[in-house]
Write a protein that holds these residues in place. Structure first.
Motif, short mmCIF file in Angstrom:
data_model
loop_
_atom_site.label_atom_id
_atom_site.label_comp_id
_atom_site.label_asym_id
_atom_site.label_seq_id
_atom_site.Cartn_x
_atom_site.Cartn_y
_atom_site.Cartn_z
N ILE A 166 77.44 66.69 12.60
CA ILE A 166 76.94 68.07 12.74
C ILE A 166 75.60 68.25 12.04
O ILE A 166 74.79 69.08 12.43
N SER A 167 75.34 67.48 10.98
CA SER A 167 74.12 67.63 10.20
C SER A 167 72.88 67.39 11.06
O SER A 167 72.76 66.36 11.73
N ASN A 168 71.95 68.34 11.05
CA ASN A 168 70.73 68.20 11.84
C ASN A 168 69.81 67.11 11.30
O ASN A 168 68.90 66.66 11.99
N LYS A 169 70.04 66.70 10.04
CA LYS A 169 69.15 65.72 9.42
C LYS A 169 69.59 64.28 9.61
O LYS A 169 68.76 63.37 9.57
N VAL A 170 70.89 64.05 9.76
CA VAL A 170 71.40 62.67 9.79
C VAL A 170 70.81 61.93 11.00
O VAL A 170 71.01 62.32 12.14
N SER A 171 70.06 60.86 10.71
CA SER A 171 69.43 60.11 11.80
C SER A 171 69.90 58.66 11.86
O SER A 171 69.46 57.89 12.71
N ALA A 172 70.82 58.28 10.95
CA ALA A 172 71.46 56.95 11.02
C ALA A 172 72.83 57.05 10.36
O ALA A 172 72.99 57.71 9.33
N PHE A 173 73.81 56.37 10.97
CA PHE A 173 75.20 56.47 10.52
C PHE A 173 75.80 55.07 10.58
O PHE A 173 75.62 54.37 11.58
N GLY A 174 76.48 54.65 9.53
CA GLY A 174 77.05 53.31 9.52
C GLY A 174 78.46 53.27 8.96
O GLY A 174 78.80 54.01 8.05
N ILE A 175 79.29 52.39 9.54
CA ILE A 175 80.65 52.15 9.03
C ILE A 175 80.74 50.67 8.69
O ILE A 175 80.49 49.81 9.55
N PHE A 176 81.08 50.37 7.44
CA PHE A 176 80.99 48.99 6.95
C PHE A 176 82.30 48.50 6.34
O PHE A 176 83.25 49.26 6.18
N GLU A 177 82.28 47.21 5.99
CA GLU A 177 83.41 46.53 5.34
C GLU A 177 84.62 46.41 6.26
O GLU A 177 85.77 46.47 5.82
N TYR A 178 84.36 46.22 7.55
CA TYR A 178 85.45 45.99 8.51
C TYR A 178 85.86 44.52 8.43
O TYR A 178 85.02 43.62 8.50
N LYS A 179 87.17 44.29 8.24
CA LYS A 179 87.68 42.92 8.10
C LYS A 179 88.86 42.75 9.06
O LYS A 179 89.98 43.16 8.74
N PRO A 180 88.63 42.17 10.24
CA PRO A 180 89.72 42.04 11.21
C PRO A 180 90.84 41.14 10.70
O PRO A 180 90.61 40.21 9.94
N SER A 181 92.06 41.44 11.14
CA SER A 181 93.19 40.56 10.85
C SER A 181 94.11 40.60 12.07
O SER A 181 93.87 41.35 13.02
N TYR A 182 95.18 39.81 12.04
CA TYR A 182 96.01 39.71 13.23
C TYR A 182 96.70 41.03 13.57
O TYR A 182 97.06 41.29 14.71
N ASP A 190 95.39 44.03 13.59
CA ASP A 190 94.14 44.78 13.47
C ASP A 190 94.13 46.16 14.10
O ASP A 190 93.29 46.98 13.80
N GLU A 191 95.08 46.45 15.01
CA GLU A 191 94.94 47.63 15.87
C GLU A 191 94.67 48.91 15.12
O GLU A 191 93.85 49.72 15.53
N VAL A 192 95.34 49.11 13.98
CA VAL A 192 95.26 50.42 13.33
C VAL A 192 93.86 50.67 12.74
O VAL A 192 93.31 51.76 12.88
N THR A 193 93.26 49.64 12.11
CA THR A 193 91.91 49.84 11.56
C THR A 193 90.90 50.03 12.68
O THR A 193 90.01 50.89 12.60
N ALA A 194 91.03 49.21 13.74
CA ALA A 194 90.10 49.32 14.87
C ALA A 194 90.18 50.73 15.48
O ALA A 194 89.16 51.34 15.81
#
Length: 388
Positions: A266-282, A284-288
């Motif tokens: 919603i923020s008019n200023k935000v011009s980049a957004f990132g989600i990090f530290e994803y570590k897949p495992s067998y 995995d469905e719930v985190t994905a």
């Protein structure tokens, strides 16, 4: 246009996409495929970019990862009543060195922001935030970063950059472009007292997990002032994510992290957004699926953006003046959205780089507090920072 750092979305994900309903999100995206190449970005508002880099994770032991499960989950969701065009530009593979990956990410983000496209970065280790921050070097004089994290990530800036020390590099490396840094959802026992003291001394903002869980709206003014938002999945509590992702029994829950993602959108200023530290495992469905829903809420937020921060026209806002302690505070309330701002008095001897930061987003509660003689903490910190 130099996007040759990007590798296409895998055929396995595209085959999965073909089986989805025609109404699903995946059928409406512009996707970078090996068959059709990078899509035309004309009219695109949001671009998803994966970054397969995790070598600066302090716990890195040589493992690689991919983002296929996140894409499958995201593509299968249905869009809201949106008017934005979204592209998935595929992944930046790890370079010869981590610096090569940083360079590719910095260049890609810089190109997208200049094209008025919001890059949404899905990544490995959170030190990638440093490369995104550096993309702003030639774009704007001062940058505000919000980090949704259980830790401040200040670290020892004398040592090489890692995912637990990248903010130290942001603060100390030239050019000095950081104006404000805010951490949302930090947990005190994960941060040394020295780091907590340093946050205070630099007048940076920090919102504890308990505060945010009690009142999620506290995150909104910080997001409204942010240019770059970086989310560490380690801020989410263990019960919400899959096996390899579990870091702490306490943390933000799924609803809270999605609400925060929407505030960022919603923020008019935000011009980049990132989600990090994803570590897949067998399993995995719930985190994905959680990451897919965070992306969905961010995009939903972007579609709900309303320009309400133009205070030149008196019709669009109400103005309130109050006395708190010995300070006269001037508040503005948008008549369009009901959002609040407070004026920071401008100091004539101060670096003019900060000119545009004279209006600070705040909450209605800050106004009520000021009426009761209490100076809002955000105002005080911004005022002190302008006085330095």
């Amino acid at each position: 246009m130099n996007f040759n750092f990007l590798s296409p979305v895998t055929d396995a994900v595209l085959a999965h996409n073909e089986l989805l309903s025609m109404q699903a999100l995946g059928r409406k995206l512009k996707i970078h495929s090996s068959q059709n190449g990078i899509p035309d970005l004309e009219g695109v508002s949001i671009a998803i970019v994966g970054v397969l880099e995790n070598r600066n994770d302090v716990n890195y032991i040589g493992e690689e990862f991919q983002l296929n499960e996140i894409r499958k989950s995201f593509y299968a969701l249905f869009p809201g009543s949106w008017n934005t065009t979204i592209a998935d530009l595929g992944d930046i593979n790890r370079g010869e060195s981590v610096e090569d990956t940083y360079f590719a990410l910095k260049t890609t983000v810089s190109i997208l922001i200049q094209k008025k496209i919001i890059p949404v970065i899905l990544g490995g280790s959170q030190d990638l935030t440093y490369a995104i921050y550096r993309a702003y070097d030639n774009l704007m004089p001062m940058v505000n970063i919000v980090n949704v994290d259980s830790r401040f990530d200040l670290g020892d800036s004398a040592k090489p950059i890692k995912n637990n020390s990248f903010i130290g590099k942001v603060i100390l490396d030239e050019p000095y472009n950081l104006f404000n840094y805010a951490t949302i959802g930090y947990q005190t026992y994960f941060n040394s007292q020295e780091e907590i003291d340093l946050m205070e001394r630099l007048y940076f903002e920090a919102y504890r997990l308990g505060e945010i869980s009690n009142d999620i709206t506290l995150a909104e003014p910080a997001m409204r002032d942010a240019n770059l938002v970086s989310i560490d999945l380690g801020s989410v509590k263990a019960s919400e994510v899959s096996l390899k992702q579990r870091l702490s029994p306490n943390g933000l829950d799924g609803k809270e992290i999605c609400a925060i993602s929407r505030y960022a959108g919603i923020s008019n200023k935000v011009s980049a957004f990132g989600i990090f530290e994803y570590k897949p495992s067998y399993d995995d469905e719930v985190t994905a699926m959680l990451v897919a829903q965070m992306l969905w809420y961010f995009i939903e937020g972007v579609n709900c953006r309303i320009k309400d921060d133009n205070f030149l026209d008196d019709i669009n806002h109400q103005k309130f003046t109050t006395l708190a302690d010995t300070e006269q505070l001037v508040f503005y309330k948008s008549t369009k959205t009901g959002r609040w701002w407070v004026e920071i008095p401008f100091l004539s001897n101060v670096n003019n780089k900060l000119k545009k930061h004279t209006l600070l987003p705040c909450t209605h509660k800050d106004y009520i507090d000021a009426c009761n003689g209490k100076i809002p903490a955000r105002w005080y910190k911004a005022y002190q920072k302008n006085s330095l």
